[in-house]
Design a protein around this motif. Structure first.
Motif, short mmCIF file in Angstrom:
data_model
loop_
_atom_site.label_atom_id
_atom_site.label_comp_id
_atom_site.label_asym_id
_atom_site.label_seq_id
_atom_site.Cartn_x
_atom_site.Cartn_y
_atom_site.Cartn_z
N GLU A 56 0.87 -1.17 -0.19
CA GLU A 56 -0.11 0.14 0.11
C GLU A 56 0.87 1.38 -0.09
O GLU A 56 1.82 1.33 0.40
N LEU A 57 0.42 2.15 -0.85
CA LEU A 57 1.24 3.63 -0.90
C LEU A 57 0.15 4.90 -0.71
O LEU A 57 -0.95 4.49 -0.52
N PRO A 58 0.56 5.84 -0.16
CA PRO A 58 -0.30 7.00 0.04
C PRO A 58 -1.72 7.17 -1.06
O PRO A 58 -2.63 7.48 -0.64
N ASN A 59 -1.00 6.93 -2.39
CA ASN A 59 -2.11 7.21 -3.42
C ASN A 59 -2.28 6.02 -4.29
O ASN A 59 -2.41 6.46 -5.59
N GLY A 60 -1.81 4.99 -3.92
CA GLY A 60 -2.14 3.72 -4.66
C GLY A 60 -1.56 2.34 -4.19
O GLY A 60 -1.48 2.35 -2.95
N TYR A 61 -0.96 1.69 -5.00
CA TYR A 61 -0.34 0.26 -4.62
C TYR A 61 0.57 0.17 -5.67
O TYR A 61 0.64 0.60 -6.51
N ARG A 105 3.99 0.01 -9.95
CA ARG A 105 3.36 0.89 -9.21
C ARG A 105 2.20 1.62 -10.01
O ARG A 105 2.51 2.03 -11.13
N LEU A 106 1.17 1.37 -9.17
CA LEU A 106 -0.25 2.29 -9.99
C LEU A 106 -0.40 3.35 -8.96
O LEU A 106 -1.05 2.93 -7.71
N THR A 107 -0.56 4.47 -9.39
CA THR A 107 -0.78 5.63 -8.51
C THR A 107 -1.64 6.75 -9.23
O THR A 107 -1.86 6.58 -10.46
N GLY A 108 -2.11 7.81 -8.49
CA GLY A 108 -2.80 8.72 -9.31
C GLY A 108 -3.49 9.79 -8.31
O GLY A 108 -3.38 9.70 -7.19
N ARG A 109 -4.33 10.42 -8.82
CA ARG A 109 -5.14 11.55 -8.19
C ARG A 109 -6.11 10.95 -7.37
O ARG A 109 -6.13 9.64 -6.87
N GLU A 110 -6.49 11.56 -6.30
CA GLU A 110 -7.28 11.26 -5.12
C GLU A 110 -8.70 10.39 -5.76
O GLU A 110 -9.18 10.57 -6.85
N GLY A 111 -8.72 9.17 -5.40
CA GLY A 111 -9.70 8.33 -5.52
C GLY A 111 -9.20 7.08 -6.33
O GLY A 111 -9.72 6.01 -6.28
N THR A 112 -7.97 7.34 -6.83
CA THR A 112 -7.26 6.07 -7.53
C THR A 112 -7.21 4.84 -6.83
O THR A 112 -7.18 3.59 -6.95
N LYS A 113 -6.62 5.18 -5.64
CA LYS A 113 -6.21 4.02 -4.72
C LYS A 113 -7.38 3.14 -4.22
O LYS A 113 -7.31 2.02 -4.35
N GLU A 114 -8.45 4.03 -3.92
CA GLU A 114 -9.86 3.03 -3.97
C GLU A 114 -10.19 2.53 -5.13
O GLU A 114 -10.78 1.18 -5.06
N PHE A 115 -10.07 2.97 -6.32
CA PHE A 115 -10.27 2.19 -7.68
C PHE A 115 -9.56 0.96 -7.52
O PHE A 115 -9.96 -0.09 -8.07
N ILE A 116 -8.31 1.10 -7.52
CA ILE A 116 -7.26 -0.13 -7.24
C ILE A 116 -7.74 -1.09 -6.48
O ILE A 116 -7.70 -2.39 -6.93
N HIS A 117 -8.19 -0.77 -5.19
CA HIS A 117 -8.19 -1.77 -4.38
C HIS A 117 -9.77 -2.36 -4.52
O HIS A 117 -9.71 -3.77 -4.31
N ALA A 118 -10.82 -2.02 -5.30
CA ALA A 118 -11.81 -2.53 -5.58
C ALA A 118 -11.86 -3.36 -6.93
O ALA A 118 -12.07 -4.69 -7.12
N ASP A 119 -11.03 -2.78 -7.87
CA ASP A 119 -11.08 -3.31 -9.30
C ASP A 119 -9.79 -4.59 -9.54
O ASP A 119 -10.08 -5.08 -10.20
N PHE A 120 -8.93 -4.29 -8.60
CA PHE A 120 -7.77 -5.01 -8.52
C PHE A 120 -7.74 -6.26 -7.11
O PHE A 120 -6.80 -6.60 -6.94
#
Length: 126
Positions: A56-61, A105-120
């Motif tokens: 886990e990263l602050p803005n992704g994974y 490493r997949l990161t991005g703007r606010e909301g990206t981390k939540e998208f990754i957690h759900a979609d991946f």
């Protein structure tokens, strides 16, 4: 005066293009049919099976993989497709020294981390 108006119009277009943010959704149609099949039916499942761990990263994974050449080639191909269908990701591919791990490493703007957690979800080892 006409030149100034054209310049202002150009600046406006460039500014709006720079601030455009694509939605948090995978655009499967961005890939041709054969690319789509390869990306989602072959590469994705293979890479999920090879994940060593997710961090886990602050803005992704980031996802760790073996450092062999065959895995790197699969990852590089997948990253190319992912960049097209999910343009909202910042994607980094890292190779650790001395034949160590390969990382996506997949990161991005606010909301990206939540998208990754759900979609991946299947990419995270249980």
């Amino acid at each position: 005066m006409k030149t100034i108006l054209l310049a202002l119009a150009a600046i406006s277009v460039l500014a709006s293009a720079a601030t455009h943010e694509s939605p948090f959704a995978c655009d499967r149609t961005a890939l041709k049919a054969e690319q789509r099949k390869r990306h989602f039916d072959e590469l994705g499942p293979k890479l999920r099976s090879l994940v060593i761990r997710a961090r886990e990263l602050p803005n992704g994974y980031e996802f760790e993989y073996p450092g062999d050449a065959a895995t790197y080639q699969l990852i590089a191909e997948w990253v190319g497709g992912e960049h097209v269908c999910c343009p909202f990701f910042d994607i980094d591919l890292r190779l650790d020294r001395e034949g160590g791990a390969t990382w996506i490493r997949l990161t991005g703007r606010e909301g990206t981390k939540e998208f990754i957690h759900a979609d991946f979800a299947k990419w995270f080892k249980q």
